[in-house]
Design a protein around this motif. Structure first.
Motif, PDB file in Angstrom:
ATOM      1  N   ALA A 114       0.836  -1.209   0.000  1.00  0.00           N
ATOM      2  CA  ALA A 114       0.000   0.000   0.000  1.00  0.00           C
ATOM      3  C   ALA A 114       0.869   1.256   0.000  1.00  0.00           C
ATOM      4  N   ARG A 115       1.941   1.241   0.825  1.00  0.00           N
ATOM      5  CA  ARG A 115       2.845   2.397   0.842  1.00  0.00           C
ATOM      6  C   ARG A 115       3.500   2.603  -0.520  1.00  0.00           C
ATOM      7  N   GLU A 116       3.931   1.510  -1.139  1.00  0.00           N
ATOM      8  CA  GLU A 116       4.561   1.613  -2.450  1.00  0.00           C
ATOM      9  C   GLU A 116       3.579   2.150  -3.487  1.00  0.00           C
ATOM     10  N   GLN A 117       2.332   1.680  -3.412  1.00  0.00           N
ATOM     11  CA  GLN A 117       1.323   2.155  -4.361  1.00  0.00           C
ATOM     12  C   GLN A 117       1.038   3.640  -4.152  1.00  0.00           C
ATOM     13  N   ILE A 118       0.946   4.050  -2.881  1.00  0.00           N
ATOM     14  CA  ILE A 118       0.696   5.467  -2.593  1.00  0.00           C
ATOM     15  C   ILE A 118       1.861   6.321  -3.090  1.00  0.00           C
ATOM     16  N   GLN A 119       3.093   5.865  -2.826  1.00  0.00           N
ATOM     17  CA  GLN A 119       4.256   6.620  -3.285  1.00  0.00           C
ATOM     18  C   GLN A 119       4.303   6.689  -4.809  1.00  0.00           C
ATOM     19  N   ALA A 120       3.931   5.575  -5.469  1.00  0.00           N
ATOM     20  CA  ALA A 120       3.902   5.581  -6.934  1.00  0.00           C
ATOM     21  C   ALA A 120       2.862   6.573  -7.451  1.00  0.00           C
ATOM     22  N   GLN A 121       1.701   6.609  -6.810  1.00  0.00           N
ATOM     23  CA  GLN A 121       0.666   7.561  -7.218  1.00  0.00           C
ATOM     24  C   GLN A 121       1.117   8.999  -6.977  1.00  0.00           C
ATOM     25  N   ILE A 122       1.826   9.214  -5.851  1.00  0.00           N
ATOM     26  CA  ILE A 122       2.339  10.561  -5.574  1.00  0.00           C
ATOM     27  C   ILE A 122       3.352  10.972  -6.640  1.00  0.00           C
ATOM     28  N   ARG A 123       4.269  10.036  -6.978  1.00  0.00           N
ATOM     29  CA  ARG A 123       5.257  10.348  -8.019  1.00  0.00           C
ATOM     30  C   ARG A 123       4.572  10.620  -9.356  1.00  0.00           C
ATOM     31  N   GLU A 124       3.550   9.822  -9.663  1.00  0.00           N
ATOM     32  CA  GLU A 124       2.824  10.025 -10.918  1.00  0.00           C
ATOM     33  C   GLU A 124       2.120  11.380 -10.923  1.00  0.00           C
ATOM     34  N   ALA A 125       1.516  11.737  -9.782  1.00  0.00           N
ATOM     35  CA  ALA A 125       0.838  13.033  -9.698  1.00  0.00           C
ATOM     36  C   ALA A 125       1.832  14.181  -9.827  1.00  0.00           C
ATOM     37  N   GLN A 126       3.003  14.041  -9.197  1.00  0.00           N
ATOM     38  CA  GLN A 126       4.017  15.086  -9.309  1.00  0.00           C
ATOM     39  C   GLN A 126       4.517  15.215 -10.748  1.00  0.00           C
ATOM     40  N   ALA A 127       4.724  14.063 -11.406  1.00  0.00           N
ATOM     41  CA  ALA A 127       5.168  14.109 -12.803  1.00  0.00           C
ATOM     42  C   ALA A 127       4.108  14.769 -13.685  1.00  0.00           C
ATOM     43  N   LEU A 128       2.838  14.424 -13.441  1.00  0.00           N
ATOM     44  CA  LEU A 128       1.755  15.034 -14.212  1.00  0.00           C
ATOM     45  C   LEU A 128       1.678  16.534 -13.949  1.00  0.00           C
ATOM     46  N   ARG A 129       1.861  16.917 -12.686  1.00  0.00           N
ATOM     47  CA  ARG A 129       1.851  18.346 -12.355  1.00  0.00           C
ATOM     48  C   ARG A 129       2.978  19.081 -13.068  1.00  0.00           C
ATOM     49  N   ASP A 130       4.178  18.491 -13.040  1.00  0.00           N
ATOM     50  CA  ASP A 130       5.308  19.130 -13.722  1.00  0.00           C
ATOM     51  C   ASP A 130       5.059  19.220 -15.226  1.00  0.00           C
ATOM     52  N   GLN A 131       4.482  18.148 -15.781  1.00  0.00           N
ATOM     53  CA  GLN A 131       4.193  18.157 -17.219  1.00  0.00           C
ATOM     54  C   GLN A 131       3.170  19.233 -17.560  1.00  0.00           C
ATOM     55  N   LEU A 132       2.099  19.307 -16.749  1.00  0.00           N
ATOM     56  CA  LEU A 132       1.077  20.329 -17.003  1.00  0.00           C
ATOM     57  C   LEU A 132       1.648  21.733 -16.839  1.00  0.00           C
ATOM     58  N   ARG A 133       2.515  21.887 -15.839  1.00  0.00           N
ATOM     59  CA  ARG A 133       3.130  23.201 -15.638  1.00  0.00           C
ATOM     60  C   ARG A 133       4.004  23.571 -16.832  1.00  0.00           C
TER      61      ARG A 133
END
Length: 202
Positions: A114-133
């Protein structure tokens, strides 16, 4: 093994006691029924005494047969049941410990996943945020460049229109001052050059 070895001896003693008791009772009630023992100061009937002794001897194996042995067997059986219960309880406790260990391992693995999945989702969200920015910045730069180009194009159009208008006004004013038509290609070229010099100087 020791109990099995001593069982025949106890059984033989029991039957021997029964035989002796029966013999004494029979002798006391038949053969020695009226036999008196001449003891001074004591009226002792040997038959009654033998019968009483025989009855007493009979009581011990009978008590053992119908009370002591069943009670002992019941106690032994109860002890065996308790030992089996304790053994089953110990086995159950060990099984519960094993199940608890397995549960804790599965829980730890689930928490790690669960921790790994949450961290992966956080990394994905950060990457998406950087891409959108980055896309937003790029799009803003494109809009800015286009706006500047449009403004410059509109500026040039307005300047061209203004230049044509100024040339026409200048020619009209010159005609009024001179009194004749000066609408020639050379005159327009001279006026255009003058306006360009004024723009450069400005």
């Amino acid at each position: 093994m020791a109990e099995q070895a001593t069982e025949p001896t106890g059984s033989g003693n029991k039957w021997l006691g029964l035989i002796v008791g029966v013999v004494l009772v029979l002798l006391g009630s038949t053969v020695f029924k009226d036999l008196q023992v001449p003891i001074p100061g004591l009226d002792l009937n040997l038959g009654k005494s033998a019968a009483m002794a025989g009855i007493t001897i009979l009581l011990f194996p009978l008590i053992r047969m119908f009370y002591t042995d069943p009670l002992k067997n019941a106690i032994n059986e109860r002890n065996s049941q308790l030992e089996e219960t304790f053994t089953e309880a110990e086995e159950l406790r060990q099984r519960m410990d094993e199940m608890r260990g397995e549960y804790e391992q599965r829980l730890s693995a689930a928490e790690a996943a669960a921790r790994e999945q949450i961290q992966a989702q956080i990394r994905e969200a950060q990457a998406l945020r950087d891409q959108l920015r980055a896309e937003a910045v790029q799009q803003a730069e494109q809009f800015k460049a286009k706006a500047i180009a449009d403004i410059e194009q509109e500026k040039q159009r307005i300047l061209n229109d203004l230049r044509v208008h100024v040339v026409n006004l200048t020619l009209q004013a010159t005609e009024k001052l001179v009194g004749e038509s000066v609408d020639s290609e050379r005159s327009r070229k001279l006026i255009d050059e003058f306006i360009e010099q004024v723009e450069v100087a400005g």
